[in-house]
Design a protein around this motif. Sequence first.
Motif, PDB file in Angstrom:
ATOM      1  N   HIS A 437       0.944  -1.032   0.067  1.00  0.00           N
ATOM      2  CA  HIS A 437      -0.048  -0.216   0.170  1.00  0.00           C
ATOM      3  C   HIS A 437       0.765   1.218   0.016  1.00  0.00           C
ATOM      4  O   HIS A 437       0.534   2.354  -0.858  1.00  0.00           O
ATOM      5  N   TYR A 438       1.816   1.356   0.906  1.00  0.00           N
ATOM      6  CA  TYR A 438       2.709   2.498   0.993  1.00  0.00           C
ATOM      7  C   TYR A 438       3.485   2.727  -0.424  1.00  0.00           C
ATOM      8  O   TYR A 438       3.749   3.909  -0.891  1.00  0.00           O
ATOM      9  N   LEU A 439       4.019   1.726  -0.870  1.00  0.00           N
ATOM     10  CA  LEU A 439       4.814   1.691  -2.082  1.00  0.00           C
ATOM     11  C   LEU A 439       3.929   2.028  -3.063  1.00  0.00           C
ATOM     12  O   LEU A 439       4.393   3.194  -4.108  1.00  0.00           O
ATOM     13  N   GLY A 440       2.669   1.862  -3.142  1.00  0.00           N
ATOM     14  CA  GLY A 440       1.824   2.276  -4.075  1.00  0.00           C
ATOM     15  C   GLY A 440       1.553   3.641  -3.917  1.00  0.00           C
ATOM     16  O   GLY A 440       0.800   4.348  -4.916  1.00  0.00           O
ATOM     17  N   ILE A 446      -2.334   3.717  -5.783  1.00  0.00           N
ATOM     18  CA  ILE A 446      -3.279   4.157  -4.671  1.00  0.00           C
ATOM     19  C   ILE A 446      -3.110   5.420  -4.257  1.00  0.00           C
ATOM     20  O   ILE A 446      -2.146   6.080  -3.746  1.00  0.00           O
ATOM     21  N   SER A 447      -4.239   6.183  -4.397  1.00  0.00           N
ATOM     22  CA  SER A 447      -4.318   7.685  -4.264  1.00  0.00           C
ATOM     23  C   SER A 447      -5.679   8.098  -4.056  1.00  0.00           C
ATOM     24  O   SER A 447      -6.667   7.479  -4.166  1.00  0.00           O
ATOM     25  N   THR A 448      -5.724   9.433  -3.342  1.00  0.00           N
ATOM     26  CA  THR A 448      -7.125  10.027  -3.382  1.00  0.00           C
ATOM     27  C   THR A 448      -6.989  11.377  -3.629  1.00  0.00           C
ATOM     28  O   THR A 448      -5.939  11.781  -3.987  1.00  0.00           O
ATOM     29  N   ASP A 449      -8.261  11.925  -3.803  1.00  0.00           N
ATOM     30  CA  ASP A 449      -8.166  13.090  -4.442  1.00  0.00           C
ATOM     31  C   ASP A 449      -7.790  14.176  -3.543  1.00  0.00           C
ATOM     32  O   ASP A 449      -6.960  15.385  -4.120  1.00  0.00           O
ATOM     33  N   GLU A 450      -7.720  13.933  -2.181  1.00  0.00           N
ATOM     34  CA  GLU A 450      -6.827  14.835  -1.215  1.00  0.00           C
ATOM     35  C   GLU A 450      -5.411  14.846  -1.512  1.00  0.00           C
ATOM     36  O   GLU A 450      -4.858  16.086  -1.545  1.00  0.00           O
ATOM     37  N   ILE A 451      -4.821  13.614  -1.826  1.00  0.00           N
ATOM     38  CA  ILE A 451      -3.307  13.584  -2.157  1.00  0.00           C
ATOM     39  C   ILE A 451      -3.067  14.348  -3.496  1.00  0.00           C
ATOM     40  O   ILE A 451      -2.195  15.219  -3.622  1.00  0.00           O
ATOM     41  N   LEU A 452      -3.669  14.085  -4.407  1.00  0.00           N
ATOM     42  CA  LEU A 452      -3.674  14.644  -5.759  1.00  0.00           C
ATOM     43  C   LEU A 452      -3.866  16.163  -5.746  1.00  0.00           C
ATOM     44  O   LEU A 452      -2.850  16.807  -6.194  1.00  0.00           O
ATOM     45  N   GLY A 453      -4.817  16.670  -4.973  1.00  0.00           N
ATOM     46  CA  GLY A 453      -4.756  18.082  -4.804  1.00  0.00           C
ATOM     47  C   GLY A 453      -4.031  18.571  -4.290  1.00  0.00           C
ATOM     48  O   GLY A 453      -3.289  19.799  -4.418  1.00  0.00           O
ATOM     49  N   ASN A 454      -3.268  18.000  -3.031  1.00  0.00           N
ATOM     50  CA  ASN A 454      -2.070  18.443  -2.361  1.00  0.00           C
ATOM     51  C   ASN A 454      -0.783  18.743  -3.464  1.00  0.00           C
ATOM     52  O   ASN A 454      -0.115  19.735  -3.104  1.00  0.00           O
ATOM     53  N   ILE A 455      -0.623  17.851  -4.157  1.00  0.00           N
ATOM     54  CA  ILE A 455       0.560  17.658  -5.029  1.00  0.00           C
ATOM     55  C   ILE A 455       0.486  18.480  -6.000  1.00  0.00           C
ATOM     56  O   ILE A 455       1.249  19.467  -6.376  1.00  0.00           O
ATOM     57  N   PHE A 456      -0.451  18.489  -6.860  1.00  0.00           N
ATOM     58  CA  PHE A 456      -0.822  19.433  -8.331  1.00  0.00           C
ATOM     59  C   PHE A 456      -0.954  20.864  -7.760  1.00  0.00           C
ATOM     60  O   PHE A 456      -0.708  21.815  -8.667  1.00  0.00           O
ATOM     61  N   GLY A 457      -1.560  21.080  -6.625  1.00  0.00           N
ATOM     62  CA  GLY A 457      -1.679  22.464  -6.419  1.00  0.00           C
ATOM     63  C   GLY A 457      -0.565  23.163  -5.911  1.00  0.00           C
ATOM     64  O   GLY A 457      -0.816  24.394  -6.060  1.00  0.00           O
ATOM     65  N   LYS A 458       0.513  22.516  -5.723  1.00  0.00           N
ATOM     66  CA  LYS A 458       1.660  23.393  -5.692  1.00  0.00           C
ATOM     67  C   LYS A 458       2.511  23.677  -7.152  1.00  0.00           C
ATOM     68  O   LYS A 458       3.702  24.394  -7.043  1.00  0.00           O
TER      69      LYS A 458
END
Length: 463
Positions: A437-440, A446-458
Amino acid sequence: MQENNIITAISTPSGTGGIAVIRLSGNGCIGLVDSVFKSPSGSKLTDQRPNTVHFGSVYQGDAVLDEVLVSIFKTPYSFTGEDIAEISCHGSVYIQQSILQLLISKGASLAQPGEFTQRAFLNGKMDLSQAESVADLIASSSAATHRLAMNQMRGGFSNKLIELRTELLNFSSLIELELDFSEEDVEFANRENLKETARQIEMHIRKLADSFSLGNAVKKGIPVTIIGETNVGKSTLLNLLLHDEKAIVSDIHGTTRDVIEDVINIQGVTFRLIDTAGIRDTIDEIESIGIERTFKKIEQASIVLWIADAQTSNEHIEELAEKILPVTKDKKLILVFNKVDLVSQERKANKEEVLKDEISERIFISAKYEQETEGLETILLKAANIPEIGEQDVIVSNIRHFEALEKALAAIRRVEDGLELQLSGDFLAQDIRECMHYLGEITGQISTDEILGNIFGKFCIGK
């Protein structure tokens, strides 16, 4: 992000320049550009071959806004995996904004920060760690940071993680197969072989996690704290290394009362220089706070430059060492004797002996007259000890990746412990799945909208 809508943004830096690039992505974006673009031949962009560039003019009604070049890329062979059009226009701010507003009026939406790269990830053109390396590549300011970002964008890190997850998947499959036949007491996997597999996976994850200290130093700059008594030339040296009047230089003791930071690049390696308040006994409350911060910055440093006046007696330097050596014992300490232009050769030779057993790296300079400062840069590079980063080297430089690797490492170590204790396969399977899971999470499997928003928002808009 709304999927399949046409997005647009200016992809070049804001302000006036020779040219600017306005990018569009989404099904129908080439046809949208056709609605405002006319080529001398009158041919439509939608009829042209992909990966081609076309000259023409952008019209707002009957008025020509600008003569432009339009590059077209068609799905799936584009950065985002969708149709892309890029308009290269003259770099006037008025022209850029006029074309952008025209495209929006025709149905395009203004792209959000990182939305082009996010679409590339969602469309399978790159995984999440590669997408993050795009931002690192844009921000790279040295040869070392550029090489780290390029290696990651080419998939070196991702390929290693895929290998590890494949091994874990095979590992998990054998364990869970045994669980299916638990009543028959069948063992499909030799426990010694599993122990060796777990040890190998743990070793590779640990190696990746351990590389973060190097990757983080390369990415953010190696912290170098400049310390010493008041009026020994710390600020003069800082200004000299930076080639800028960053710090106030004065004969008055205690001029520097707060921490001053800036970065320099020496032969492709970034150093973050931190000038601090001079160490001395004082009743001045503000200066005392500055001196407290000096010792806090020593804790954060990888390298400490102890600046001492070459005119100071050896006895006084040894007294100071009682304060400095205990707090720098885990650091690379360099003793810099400044104002060497004011001392004789005999006195200079005498300084070679002071603290000889405690501090091996020392140099004599004159910051005022720029004597031996190149030698100091050489010593800094040696102290940094940055290895040559090859194209195949996998170095972790992202804090998100490091934290995920640490969690994956803890999980695989629980698997090793479980094998040693001969725990039931269901406990082992749970920890294996957690490691996967953690490697994914790193690659985005394995991702969530919150993770994607945090990454691409920068990201910057337009990328």
